[in-house]
Write an enzyme that holds these catalytic residues in place. Structure first.
Site, PDB file in Angstrom:
ATOM      1  CB  SER A   1       3.070  50.942 106.038  1.00 39.91           C
ATOM      2  OG  SER A   1       2.572  52.182 106.454  1.00 39.91           O
TER       3      SER A   1
ATOM      4  CG  ASP B   1       1.228  55.304  99.273  1.00 41.47           C
ATOM      5  OD1 ASP B   1       0.641  55.169 100.362  1.00 41.47           O
ATOM      6  OD2 ASP B   1       1.863  54.379  98.724  1.00 41.47           O
TER       7      ASP B   1
ATOM      8  CG  HIS C   1      -0.601  52.989 102.546  1.00 41.72           C
ATOM      9  ND1 HIS C   1       0.671  53.518 102.494  1.00 41.72           N
ATOM     10  CD2 HIS C   1      -0.670  52.290 103.714  1.00 41.72           C
ATOM     11  CE1 HIS C   1       1.343  53.167 103.581  1.00 41.72           C
ATOM     12  NE2 HIS C   1       0.554  52.429 104.339  1.00 41.72           N
TER      13      HIS C   1
END
Length: 303
Positions: A164, A247, A279
């Site tokens: 991320s 995602d 995610h």
């Protein structure tokens, strides 16, 4: 390698044409988790990270809270395989949390499966917002990589992995000027997991309340805008861009476009969409030796 049938492949609506509400939604990863509610997904991720770190510290040979600089929080945890040697591959991990949350103390997901195969794992702390600025975080991460190279000059390769926001910080190392650090790291691979590489959309989301990014800050720190012109330190260094099936469409777009930009340069890039993960699972599953991404990482290191 790529399957574009996943639920989240890029939206046909450019982000600049999205409503403020939709843009916020696209850049809130927990809202796209299908197996759990958003809050529970975040709690579960943190809990798995804490448990993995507690286990790693209790059972692996390690050096904890090692300073890589003089600043507050400029520390790394280094976990070693059982075999004692400095001629090891080193895997550095930069945690996510939108540059404003997360910690090395809950991020040792991959320590067990990687150290079991002879890889040293370094979990890096950096100064998150609002105390830390993005420019400073990039500088910290750069210094952490230089620190590992200087401390372990006989390493068998340095591999950078970020998740991320951490994937953004890892990607910024593709652009680093190592000359002022007095060392050229032996960078052999990058694993950029569910990352953000063009920061301009973030300026217009609630994530920017803590970050306080100007448009200029965002552009200066966007590898998507700069990497095509950058020269690879080593043309054989692999860059793997990874995104989870669940995602958001914007996260898919960010990863796919960054991969395409890498390909336009001279980077040895590849792209993976991992099926049936969101995610958070994409990193939680690194605790498992048979996990797809764990195996990709090991194959890249030992090919």
């Amino acid at each position: 390698m790529m399957d574009v049938s996943g639920v989240g492949f890029p939206s046909k609506v450019p982000w600049k044409k999205m409503s403020a509400e939709e843009l916020e939604n696209q850049y809130c990863p927990s809202r796209w988790v299908v197996r759990l509610g958003a809050e529970e997904a975040l709690r579960t991720y943190s809990q798995i990270g804490i448990e993995a770190t507690t286990r790693a510290r209790a059972t692996r040979k390690s050096l904890l809270h090692v300073p890589y600089g003089d600043g507050e929080g400029e520390k790394v945890d280094i976990y070693f395989p059982d075999e004692s040697s400095e001629a090891l591959p080193f895997f550095l991990f930069f945690h996510g949390g939108y540059w404003q949350s997360g910690s090395k103390d809950e991020s040792a997901f991959m320590v067990h499966p990687l150290t079991a195969q002879g890889v040293a794992v370094v979990i890096v702390a950096y100064g998150i917002a609002p105390k830390g600025t993005l420019d400073h975080m990039v500088d910290q991460v750069t210094r952490s990589v230089a620190f590992v190279q200087k401390r372990y000059p006989s390493n068998k390769g340095i591999y950078l992995c970020g998740h991320s926001a951490g994937a953004h910080l890892a990607a910024m190392m593709l652009l680093a000027d190592w000359t002022k650090h007095g060392v050229t790291p032996n960078l052999r691979g990058f694993f950029l997991v569910s990352g953000v590489f063009d920061l301009e959309p973030i300026v217009y989301t609630s994530q920017n309340v803590a970050l306080q990014l100007t448009l200029e800050d965002a552009q200066r720190n966007s590898p998507q805008l700069k990497v095509a012109q950058a020269q690879p330190v080593d043309p054989t260094c692999r860059v793997l861009v990874v995104v989870g099936q669940f995602d958001s469409p914007e996260f898919h777009r960010q990863s796919w476009e960054f991969y395409q930009t890498l390909c336009q340069g001279e980077w040895k890039a590849s792209f993976e969409e991992l099926h049936d993960v969101d995610h958070f699972e994409i990193v939680e599953n690194l605790t498992q030796k048979d996990n797809v991404l764990t195996q990709i990482i090991l194959k890249t290191i030992f090919q």
